[in-house]
Design an enzyme around this catalytic site. Structure first.
Site, PDB file in Angstrom:
ATOM      1  N   ASP A  76       0.854  -0.834   0.263  1.00  0.00           N
ATOM      2  CA  ASP A  76      -0.150  -0.060  -0.477  1.00  0.00           C
ATOM      3  C   ASP A  76       0.605   0.914   0.027  1.00  0.00           C
ATOM      4  OD1 ASP A  76      -2.395  -1.956  -0.209  1.00  0.00           O
ATOM      5  OD2 ASP A  76      -2.126  -1.092   2.483  1.00  0.00           O
ATOM      6  N   HIS A 133       1.214  -7.719  -0.006  1.00  0.00           N
ATOM      7  CA  HIS A 133       0.121  -8.951   0.382  1.00  0.00           C
ATOM      8  C   HIS A 133      -1.150  -9.296  -0.526  1.00  0.00           C
ATOM      9  CE1 HIS A 133      -0.534  -4.670   1.677  1.00  0.00           C
ATOM     10  NE2 HIS A 133      -2.186  -4.778   1.083  1.00  0.00           N
ATOM     11  N   ARG A 152     -16.529 -12.619   1.188  1.00  0.00           N
ATOM     12  CA  ARG A 152     -15.757 -12.358   2.029  1.00  0.00           C
ATOM     13  C   ARG A 152     -15.646 -10.010   1.732  1.00  0.00           C
ATOM     14  NH1 ARG A 152     -10.387 -10.538   1.341  1.00  0.00           N
ATOM     15  NH2 ARG A 152      -9.813 -10.105   4.204  1.00  0.00           N
TER      16      ARG A 152
HETATM   17  C1  LIG Z   1      -3.257  -0.505  -9.817  1.00  0.00           C
HETATM   18  C2  LIG Z   1      -3.222   0.347  -8.763  1.00  0.00           C
HETATM   19  C3  LIG Z   1      -4.555   0.163  -8.193  1.00  0.00           C
HETATM   20  C4  LIG Z   1      -3.977   1.301  -6.830  1.00  0.00           C
HETATM   21  C5  LIG Z   1      -3.084   2.305  -7.304  1.00  0.00           C
HETATM   22  C6  LIG Z   1      -2.401   1.264  -8.676  1.00  0.00           C
HETATM   23  O1  LIG Z   1      -1.705   2.451  -9.254  1.00  0.00           O
HETATM   24  C7  LIG Z   1      -1.377   0.967  -7.526  1.00  0.00           C
HETATM   25  C8  LIG Z   1      -1.380   1.087  -6.293  1.00  0.00           C
HETATM   26  C9  LIG Z   1      -3.113   1.218  -6.049  1.00  0.00           C
HETATM   27  C10 LIG Z   1      -3.910   0.592  -4.576  1.00  0.00           C
HETATM   28  C11 LIG Z   1      -3.264  -0.240  -3.221  1.00  0.00           C
HETATM   29  C12 LIG Z   1      -3.495   0.354  -2.199  1.00  0.00           C
HETATM   30  C13 LIG Z   1      -5.306   1.032  -2.421  1.00  0.00           C
HETATM   31  O2  LIG Z   1      -6.510   0.080  -2.250  1.00  0.00           O
HETATM   32  C14 LIG Z   1      -4.948   1.892  -3.302  1.00  0.00           C
HETATM   33  C15 LIG Z   1      -6.733   2.863  -3.625  1.00  0.00           C
HETATM   34  C16 LIG Z   1      -4.337   3.004  -3.205  1.00  0.00           C
HETATM   35  O3  LIG Z   1      -3.966   3.574  -2.331  1.00  0.00           O
HETATM   36  O4  LIG Z   1      -3.188   1.932  -3.426  1.00  0.00           O
HETATM   37  C17 LIG Z   1      -5.153   1.307  -4.690  1.00  0.00           C
HETATM   38  C18 LIG Z   1      -5.203   2.025  -5.873  1.00  0.00           C
HETATM   39  C19 LIG Z   1      -6.471   1.787  -6.675  1.00  0.00           C
HETATM   40  O5  LIG Z   1      -7.086   0.975  -6.324  1.00  0.00           O
HETATM   41  O6  LIG Z   1      -6.875   3.078  -7.539  1.00  0.00           O
HETATM   42  O1  LIG Z   2      -9.655  -7.742   0.586  1.00  0.00           O
HETATM   43  C1  LIG Z   2      -8.338  -7.610   2.158  1.00  0.00           C
HETATM   44  O2  LIG Z   2      -8.175  -8.204   2.832  1.00  0.00           O
HETATM   45  C2  LIG Z   2      -6.878  -6.359   0.720  1.00  0.00           C
HETATM   46  C3  LIG Z   2      -7.537  -5.205   0.245  1.00  0.00           C
HETATM   47  C4  LIG Z   2      -6.301  -4.811  -0.239  1.00  0.00           C
HETATM   48  O3  LIG Z   2      -5.359  -4.856   0.132  1.00  0.00           O
HETATM   49  C5  LIG Z   2      -6.603  -3.519  -0.240  1.00  0.00           C
HETATM   50  O4  LIG Z   2      -7.436  -2.675  -1.080  1.00  0.00           O
HETATM   51  O5  LIG Z   2      -5.699  -2.220  -0.670  1.00  0.00           O
HETATM   52 FE   LIG Z   3      -3.333  -3.500   0.099  1.00  0.00          FE
END
Ligand SMILES: C=C1C[C@]23C[C@@]1(O)CC[C@H]2[C@@]12CC[C@H](O)[C@@](C)(C(=O)O1)[C@H]2[C@@H]3C(=O)O
Ligand SMILES: O=C(O)CCC(=O)C(=O)O
Ligand SMILES: [Fe+2]
Length: 325
Positions: free
Chosen positions: A195, A250, A260
């Site tokens: 994250d 993760h 879930r």
């Molecule tokens: C593939 C992607 C989804 C994400 C933005 C990204 O380009 C890389 C980071 C991804 C993530 C992972 C954690 C969170 O779920 C999230 C909201 C974040 O801040 O970074 C997601 C992004 C997303 O789903 O937009």
């Molecule tokens: O749903 C989960 O347990 C993990 C989700 C997750 O890693 C995310 O939203 O970035």
């Molecule tokens: Fe995550």
């Protein structure tokens, strides 16, 4: 399909479970240790109001039970904050998941008032929990208590709430179904990643699926406990601690007979906040400075331009050009 040959160990193996009702100094020491060894831990006896959790869970279940057409109609104009179905991010990632994403300073979405109120109450309570955990973390590290928490309590902090819904394996959203015997029942719900923010505070219903990668390169399934919160170190906390804490990789798999539901709060700083290793973490010759200083806006832009599984932190290591003056 679940790719990779990384082995899977017993559920919860090596995952610290921290009782927040213990003496403060013990809690803070345990948090620091967990962040250093795995970058992930569970907290119990956290004092979170149970009615806030159950309202949020009930409203989320009702929401995801609606038709796709209805779910899509909640969308705010404020991309990427929206209802999403299978697609994750904007760069081609997908999984067996549908979700809602809210900016916590403006969780505007077109839904019934009771859902909006449940989301707002949840955000306030989970922000407080994240704040408390970050203060305990600072105390455990021996740095001023507000070092991390001030970044997420500022009015312009950039935090996100995400509600994920993973279908049971006989109701996969895409591709083959159970009638096709050659198809594996395990699918990736949310692919492996770290994250990007400071800290993530997550809870789920009683259905498993979350796995964390341990330092031996094994996947550790997280035993589902609806009364606990899971906490993981994000990329920015790894940078601020100069690599002492681990931004844990993760993923979430889907394989069970039940749906879930998980709710994650991603605690982020204001867009213009400068992020770099804390001076206290770079003092001795044994701890050379590992990362450059950058704004959260710069880091976020890069993260959002990459795929889910990409390692973004490497691009901000020292010695990559762009050094601090
Ligand atoms: C593939 C992607 C989804 C994400 C933005 C990204 O380009 C890389 C980071 C991804 C993530 C992972 C954690 C969170 O779920 C999230 C909201 C974040 O801040 O970074 C997601 C992004 C997303 O789903 O937009
Ligand atoms: O749903 C989960 O347990 C993990 C989700 C997750 O890693 C995310 O939203 O970035
Ligand atoms: Fe995550």
């Amino acid at each position: 399909m679940v790719k990779g040959s990384q082995k899977i160990v017993a559920a919860d193996k090596g995952i610290p479970i921290i009782d927040m009702s213990q003496e403060r100094s013990r809690v803070s020491m345990q948090i620091v240790k967990a962040c250093e060894t795995l970058g992930f831990f569970k907290v119990v006896n956290h004092g979170f109001d149970r009615t806030i959790i159950s309202r949020m869970e009930k409203e989320s279940i009702n929401f995801f039970a609606k038709s796709v057409h209805e779910k899509k109609s909640v969308e705010s104009v404020n991309q990427p904050f929206r209802y999403g179905f299978r697609d994750i991010g904007l760069n081609g990632d997908s999984g067996e998941v549908e979700y809602l994403l809210f900016h916590t300073n403006d969780p505007a979405f077109r839904s019934k008032a009771s859902f909006r109120s449940a989301v707002n109450c949840y955000i306030e309570a989970v922000r407080q929990l994240a704040h408390e955990i970050l203060e305990l973390t600072a105390e455990g590290l021996g740095v001023p208590p507000h070092t991390f928490s001030r970044l997420i309590s500022s009015v312009d902090s950039d935090s996100i709430l995400r509600v994920n819904h993973y279908p049971p394996s006989d109701q996969f959203f895409g591709g083959a179904t159970l009638s096709d015997k050659s198809v594996s029942l395990t699918r990736v719900g949310f692919g492996e990643h770290t994250d990007p923010q400071i800290l993530t505070v997550l809870r789920s219903n009683g259905v498993g699926g979350l796995q964390v990668s341990n330092p031996d390169g094994m996947w550790v399934p997280v035993f589902p406990d609806p009364s606990a919160f899971c906490v993981n170190v994000g990329d920015l906390l790894q940078v601020m601690t100069n690599g002492r804490f681990i931004s844990v990789r993760h993923r979430a798999l889907t394989y069970g007979k039940e749906s879930r539901l998980s709710t994650s709060f991603f605690a982020g700083p204001p867009l213009q906040a400068m992020i770099g290793p804390l001076q206290a973490m770079v003092t001795t010759a044994n701890q050379p400075r590992l990362y450059q200083t950058f704004t959260w806006s710069e880091y976020k832009k890069l993260a959002y331009s990459l795929r889910l599984e990409d390692s973004r932190l490497d691009m901000f290591r020292t010695g990559k050009g762009l050094e601090d003056p």
